[in-house]
Design an enzyme around this catalytic site. Structure first.
Site, PDB file in Angstrom:
ATOM      1  N   ALA A 204       0.827  -1.203   0.000  1.00 58.38           N
ATOM      2  CA  ALA A 204       0.000   0.000   0.000  1.00 58.38           C
ATOM      3  C   ALA A 204       0.863   1.256   0.000  1.00 58.38           C
ATOM      4  O   ALA A 204       1.953   1.284   0.581  1.00 58.38           O
ATOM      5  CB  ALA A 204      -0.912   0.001   1.223  1.00 58.38           C
TER       6      ALA A 204
ATOM      7  N   GLY B 128       1.644  -6.098   0.749  1.00 57.42           N
ATOM      8  CA  GLY B 128       0.664  -6.176  -0.326  1.00 57.42           C
ATOM      9  C   GLY B 128       1.231  -6.709  -1.618  1.00 57.42           C
ATOM     10  O   GLY B 128       0.498  -7.268  -2.434  1.00 57.42           O
TER      11      GLY B 128
ATOM     12  N   GLU C 197       0.882 -10.336  -1.291  1.00 60.40           N
ATOM     13  CA  GLU C 197      -0.546 -10.652  -1.378  1.00 60.40           C
ATOM     14  C   GLU C 197      -1.040 -10.579  -2.821  1.00 60.40           C
ATOM     15  O   GLU C 197      -1.894 -11.362  -3.236  1.00 60.40           O
ATOM     16  CB  GLU C 197      -1.337  -9.717  -0.477  1.00 60.40           C
ATOM     17  CG  GLU C 197      -1.069  -9.984   1.001  1.00 60.40           C
ATOM     18  CD  GLU C 197      -1.763  -9.010   1.924  1.00 60.40           C
ATOM     19  OE1 GLU C 197      -2.554  -9.453   2.769  1.00 60.40           O
ATOM     20  OE2 GLU C 197      -1.506  -7.804   1.802  1.00 60.40           O
TER      21      GLU C 197
ATOM     22  N   GLU D  23       3.809  -7.083   8.001  1.00 60.17           N
ATOM     23  CA  GLU D  23       2.818  -6.240   8.685  1.00 60.17           C
ATOM     24  C   GLU D  23       2.935  -6.270  10.205  1.00 60.17           C
ATOM     25  O   GLU D  23       2.676  -5.251  10.872  1.00 60.17           O
ATOM     26  CB  GLU D  23       1.402  -6.658   8.265  1.00 60.17           C
ATOM     27  CG  GLU D  23       0.978  -6.166   6.891  1.00 60.17           C
ATOM     28  CD  GLU D  23       1.496  -7.031   5.750  1.00 60.17           C
ATOM     29  OE1 GLU D  23       1.157  -6.737   4.587  1.00 60.17           O
ATOM     30  OE2 GLU D  23       2.245  -7.999   6.018  1.00 60.17           O
TER      31      GLU D  23
END
Length: 248
Positions: A52, A96, A99, A119
C-alpha cells in the site's frame, strides 16, 4: 495481456489509480475473447510491488477503485476472472506485493525477488488475503513463521517450498511469464477456464471457500486498527526508530 503497475518511483506501491488501472484492465481481459492468459508485473527491476502507498493513506486517500471495493486491494486480490493469471515478480514483493502475487494462479519470479508479510512489524496484519492464502499455498509451519516474524524469503526458497512456479534470470521474469502464458494459450480456452472454476470451487464468480476468511480478516483488521500499537507501528517506521509495543 500484460498488466504493468507503472510507479517505479514509488516502488510500484498501490494507490487508487493503481487499483482503477489494474481492475479495469482485468475486466477488459476477461471480456476480450482474444486474451487467453494475463500477466501482472511491476515496472523496473527493483520492486514488483511495495504494498500500500503509505503516503496516500497518510493523506486520507482511499486505496480501492471507487465503486469497486469488491475488487479488493490493487483491483486484483478479490477480483476473480476465469482466465489464468500469472504474477511476474521482479525484485521485492513485500506486504501487499506478496498478497498480489498470492492472488495470481501462477508465479514466475526473478532471481532477486523476495516475498514476505512484514505487517506485524508495523502493528498491522496482512489484510489483503495474505494471512489465509499463504498457509494454503506453502507448508503451514513455514507460513506461520513468515507471518509471525515478518521476515522475507528469497526466490530460491520460494521455489523450494512450492510458492512459485519458476525462477527466471534477473530482468527476465516477464519474458518467462509470457512463455508460460503461451503454453497455456495453445489449449482450449473454455476447458482451461472451466478447470480453473472447478479447482477453486468458484460459484457466481466467487471463490466460496474464502468468503468466511475474508469476513474474519476484515473484522480482525478493524479491531486491530483501533489499537495503540497500530498507530505506533507506522509512526515508528516514519521516525526510523524501533517501535514500543504496549499490546493495547
Amino acid at each position: 495481456m500484460v498488466i504493468t503497475i507503472n510507479r517505479p518511483e514509488a516502488r510500484n506501491a498501490v494507490n487508487s489509480s493503481v487499483s482503477i488501472g489494474v481492475g479495469s484492465a482485468l475486466e477488459e481481459a476477461a471480456n476480450d475473447p482474444e486474451v487467453r492468459a494475463i500477466v501482472i508485473t511491476g515496472a523496473g527491476d527493483k520492486s514488483f510491488c511495495a504494498g500500500a502507498d503509505l503516503k496516500a493513506i497518510s493523506r486520507g486517500e482511499q486505496l480501492h477503485a471507487p465503486g469497486h471495493a469488491d475488487w479488493g486491494f490493487a483491483g486484483f486480490v478479490k477480483h476473480y476472472v476465469d482466465k489464468p493469471t500469472i504474477a511476474a515478480v521482479n525484485g521485492t514483493a513485500l506486504g501487499g506485493g506478496t498478497e498480489l502475487a498470492l492472488s495470481a494462479d501462477l508465479i514466475v519470479a526473478a532471481e532477486n525477488a523476495t516475498f514476505g508479510l512484514p505487517e506485524v512489524k508495523r502493528g498491522l496484519l496482512a489484510g489483503a488475503g495474505g494471512v489465509f492464502r499463504l498457509p494454503a499455498q506453502i507448508p503451514q509451519r513455514l507460513a506461520m513463521e513468515m507471518i509471525f516474524t515478518g521476515d522475507p524469503i528469497t526466490a530460491a526458497r520460494a521455489l523450494e517450498v512450492g510458492l512459485i512456479n519458476q525462477v527466471a534470470p534477473e530482468g527476465k521474469s516477464v519474458e518467462a511469464a509470457i512463455e508460460l502464458a503461451e503454453r497455456i494459450a495453445v489449449n482450449a480456452p473454455l476447458s482451461v477456464q472451466a478447470s480453473k472454476r472447478v479447482a477453486y470451487g468458484v460459484v457466481d464468480g466467487q471463490r466460496t471457500e474464502e468468503n468466511d476468511r475474508w469476513a474474519l480478516s476484515a473484522a480482525e483488521w478493524d479491531r486491530l486498527a483501533l489499537s495503540e500499537d497500530a498507530k505506533e507501528g507506522p509512526l515508528a517506521f516514519a521516525e526510523k526508530r524501533p517501535p514500543v509495543w504496549k499490546a493495547r
